[in-house]
Motif scaffolding. Structure first.
Motif, PDB file in Angstrom:
ATOM      1  N   LEU A 104      49.809  19.180  68.991  1.00  0.00           N
ATOM      2  CA  LEU A 104      49.519  19.772  70.295  1.00  0.00           C
ATOM      3  C   LEU A 104      48.149  19.359  70.810  1.00  0.00           C
ATOM      4  N   ASP A 105      47.997  19.330  72.127  1.00  0.00           N
ATOM      5  CA  ASP A 105      46.688  19.075  72.743  1.00  0.00           C
ATOM      6  C   ASP A 105      45.752  20.258  72.526  1.00  0.00           C
ATOM      7  N   ILE A 106      46.309  21.461  72.573  1.00  0.00           N
ATOM      8  CA  ILE A 106      45.563  22.680  72.236  1.00  0.00           C
ATOM      9  C   ILE A 106      46.181  23.209  70.958  1.00  0.00           C
ATOM     10  N   ALA A 107      45.392  23.255  69.883  1.00  0.00           N
ATOM     11  CA  ALA A 107      45.983  23.500  68.565  1.00  0.00           C
ATOM     12  C   ALA A 107      45.477  24.770  67.887  1.00  0.00           C
ATOM     13  N   GLU A 108      44.554  25.495  68.515  1.00  0.00           N
ATOM     14  CA  GLU A 108      44.088  26.731  67.885  1.00  0.00           C
ATOM     15  C   GLU A 108      43.660  27.744  68.949  1.00  0.00           C
ATOM     16  N   GLY A 109      43.607  29.012  68.512  1.00  0.00           N
ATOM     17  CA  GLY A 109      43.441  30.110  69.447  1.00  0.00           C
ATOM     18  C   GLY A 109      42.126  30.122  70.197  1.00  0.00           C
ATOM     19  N   GLY A 110      41.024  29.676  69.554  1.00  0.00           N
ATOM     20  CA  GLY A 110      39.732  29.677  70.225  1.00  0.00           C
ATOM     21  C   GLY A 110      39.726  28.795  71.461  1.00  0.00           C
ATOM     22  N   THR A 111      40.304  27.595  71.316  1.00  0.00           N
ATOM     23  CA  THR A 111      40.375  26.683  72.463  1.00  0.00           C
ATOM     24  C   THR A 111      41.295  27.242  73.539  1.00  0.00           C
ATOM     25  N   ALA A 112      42.421  27.838  73.111  1.00  0.00           N
ATOM     26  CA  ALA A 112      43.355  28.421  74.082  1.00  0.00           C
ATOM     27  C   ALA A 112      42.668  29.515  74.898  1.00  0.00           C
ATOM     28  N   SER A 113      41.926  30.403  74.230  1.00  0.00           N
ATOM     29  CA  SER A 113      41.234  31.479  74.942  1.00  0.00           C
ATOM     30  C   SER A 113      40.190  30.923  75.909  1.00  0.00           C
ATOM     31  N   LYS A 114      39.476  29.885  75.468  1.00  0.00           N
ATOM     32  CA  LYS A 114      38.456  29.266  76.321  1.00  0.00           C
ATOM     33  C   LYS A 114      39.089  28.681  77.585  1.00  0.00           C
ATOM     34  N   GLU A 115      40.209  27.978  77.422  1.00  0.00           N
ATOM     35  CA  GLU A 115      40.853  27.361  78.586  1.00  0.00           C
ATOM     36  C   GLU A 115      41.512  28.405  79.476  1.00  0.00           C
ATOM     37  N   LEU A 116      42.069  29.452  78.874  1.00  0.00           N
ATOM     38  CA  LEU A 116      42.641  30.536  79.680  1.00  0.00           C
ATOM     39  C   LEU A 116      41.562  31.205  80.521  1.00  0.00           C
ATOM     40  N   LEU A 117      40.393  31.399  79.922  1.00  0.00           N
ATOM     41  CA  LEU A 117      39.292  32.024  80.658  1.00  0.00           C
ATOM     42  C   LEU A 117      38.856  31.138  81.823  1.00  0.00           C
ATOM     43  N   ALA A 118      38.839  29.829  81.606  1.00  0.00           N
ATOM     44  CA  ALA A 118      38.482  28.903  82.697  1.00  0.00           C
ATOM     45  C   ALA A 118      39.474  29.026  83.849  1.00  0.00           C
ATOM     46  N   LEU A 119      40.760  29.170  83.532  1.00  0.00           N
ATOM     47  CA  LEU A 119      41.762  29.379  84.582  1.00  0.00           C
ATOM     48  C   LEU A 119      41.501  30.683  85.327  1.00  0.00           C
TER      49      LEU A 119
END
Length: 496
Positions: A441-456
């Motif tokens: 996956l391009d996003i492979a762990e929860g920390g990055t997912a949360s960071k990108e969700l927050l940016a959205l």
């Protein structure tokens, strides 16, 4: 012209007290220092944003931030000039003394008193905050501007937003003057010692120890810990005096007697030492028998903004903004998926949008399976309280929950490569070793997912990148629930 070249700052001072070897390498062998991780960079960015917001708590100040990061000379001169002219508020006030610099977040003149304020994004005063503030105090005093009071300005996690941000409520001012003064004893010697360390032609040798993770996890572990056995006794939970054992030479699991290991950690020890697995098929079958079709494998993803974005939320509150559901209708039936990702279009808390979609997607019957269900159930309970008209429907969802982690927590199924953990990131690759999993996956762990969700949520993602990012986030969340399906499938195979 004054030579303002500095060798020490507050962050370098804290680094040097943590480990002189780390301190020397960061100055003299920068190429050995790994790049900052995405998680650390997000933490630094959040700290910078909080600092800028804190300035609004004391408006109208002069800003001494340097135009070029490595040229602090003009900042020292501006700070000195503005203090002499009677300015009452200075941001990034800069002070210099004998090769040491200090940049204070907020300098206040209150009557005849100097108040120093350091700003942090944490929710409480931490020991290393006192360390770096004691350094700031010493440099200010040595430069001729001794603070009468020293404050740490941090986040109040009990503040609940209602309309415009209330900065007086968002921030807490903790008076740490007494603690800072206590740390002045010996500070000149510590500073002079660190200066001498930097002048050494060879890097100092420092034995590894608890300081490698205190106050920060050291980025140079890859170098200093390369000869440490993996796994080693330091990773054994509840082991008494583990560092003492380590320094005695008892570093491997095999160096310890089983009687030294707590009962809960013995599966880990036996797995490493003897390659022992645990498989209690009757317990697995009993768990599976509690499940009723259709099965809904369910997972939330969240944001936790430091500064609350929405009315009714608090700093660092975990807010579900995305979910994935894999639905299995019966034996031998392939799963199908529902997913949700908030639109973030109107700047409002996306709870109602999420709730309506979730009530539809989770149906009215069958078991809802989460992995470590406490979080999902807690958020659904919250939604029921916020929307009383849907409380009964939420309560019915809660009654249908079961937790896929249970057989692994109870060690009904344990493989040595789970390394004592029941987390899905350990269990999934262990029971499904041939699946590609998160690595593809391009996003492979929860920390990055949360960071990108927050940016959205904050609207900081360029418009032409939004759709691609949403697809990556959907793929990540789908993998969490797909992993749950695969674990359940494998559980069924070994149980029967």
């Amino acid at each position: 012209m004054t030579n303002y070249r500095h060798v020490l700052s507050k962050s370098r001072y804290v680094s040097g007290l943590q480990c002189e070897k780390k301190f020397w390498i960061e100055k003299n062998q920068k190429d050995l220092v790994p790049l900052v991780s995405a998680a650390d960079q997000a933490r630094f960015d959040a700290g910078h944003d909080i600092g800028a917001l804190a300035q609004q708590r004391f408006p109208g100040g002069k800003d001494a931030t340097p135009e070029e990061f490595y040229n602090w000379g003009p900042s020292y001169e501006k700070t000195k000039q503005w203090i002499e002219e009677g300015e009452s508020v200075i941001y990034e006030a800069a002070f210099f003394h004998e090769g040491c610099m200090a940049a204070l977040d907020i300098f206040l003149k209150v009557g005849d008193e100097i108040h120093a304020i350091e700003v942090k994004s944490s929710t409480k005063v931490k020991p290393y905050h006192l360390t770096d503030s004691s350094y700031q105090y010493h440099i200010m005093k040595s430069a001729g501007y001794e603070p009468d009071r020293f404050f740490l300005m941090h986040i109040n996690n009990q503040y609940e937003r209602n309309g415009e941000l209330d900065l007086e409520q968002l921030f807490t001012l903790s008076d740490i003057t007494e603690e800072v003064l206590e740390l002045q004893e010996g500070i000149e010697d510590r500073i002079e010692n660190l200066k001498l360390v930097l002048q050494q032609p060879e890097r100092p040798e420092v034995q590894i120890g608890q300081h490698c993770g205190d106050p920060f996890d050291c980025s140079l572990k890859y170098m200093c810990w390369k000869d440490v056995p993996n796994p080693n006794v330091l990773s054994i939970p509840y082991l008494k005096d583990k560092w003492a054992l380590f320094f005695e030479g008892k570093q491997r699991f095999e160096d310890l007697e089983e009687s030294m290991i707590s009962p809960s950690a013995r599966p880990l020890w036996r797995g490493v030492v003897h390659g022992e697995s645990i498989l209690k098929t009757e317990k697995l079958k009993a768990f599976l028998d509690t499940l009723e079709y259709p099965l809904y494998f369910f997972d939330f993803e969240t944001i936790a903004p430091v500064v609350p974005l929405y009315d009714g939320t608090r700093p660092y509150q975990a807010i579900p903004v995305q979910y994935s559901v894999q639905v299995v209708m019966g034996d031998g039936v392939d799963p199908y998926e529902y997913n949700f990702l908030a639109s973030f279009g109107n700047g409002e808390l996306p709870y109602e949008e999420l709730l309506h979609a979730m009530l539809k997607d989770l149906g009215t019957s069958g078991t809802i399976l989460a992995y470590n269900q406490g979080f999902e159930k807690g958020k659904i309970k919250l939604l029921g309280s916020l929307f009383p008209e849907h409380k009964e429907a939420c309560d019915k969802l809660l009654a249908r929950f079961n937790d896929l982690i249970i057989p692994f927590k109870q060690k009904a199924w344990y493989n040595p490569d789970m390394m004592g953990s029941a987390s899905i990131k350990q269990v999934f690759p262990s029971v499904c070793p041939d699946d590609d999993g998160y690595s593809a996956l391009d996003i492979a762990e929860g920390g990055t997912a949360s960071k990108e969700l927050l940016a959205l949520a904050q609207g900081t993602v360029p418009k032409d990148e939004v759709e691609a990012l949403r697809e990556k986030l959907l793929a990540y969340c789908e993998m969490d629930t797909w992993a749950m399906v695969r674990i359940w499938e494998e559980m069924g195979k070994v149980a029967n």
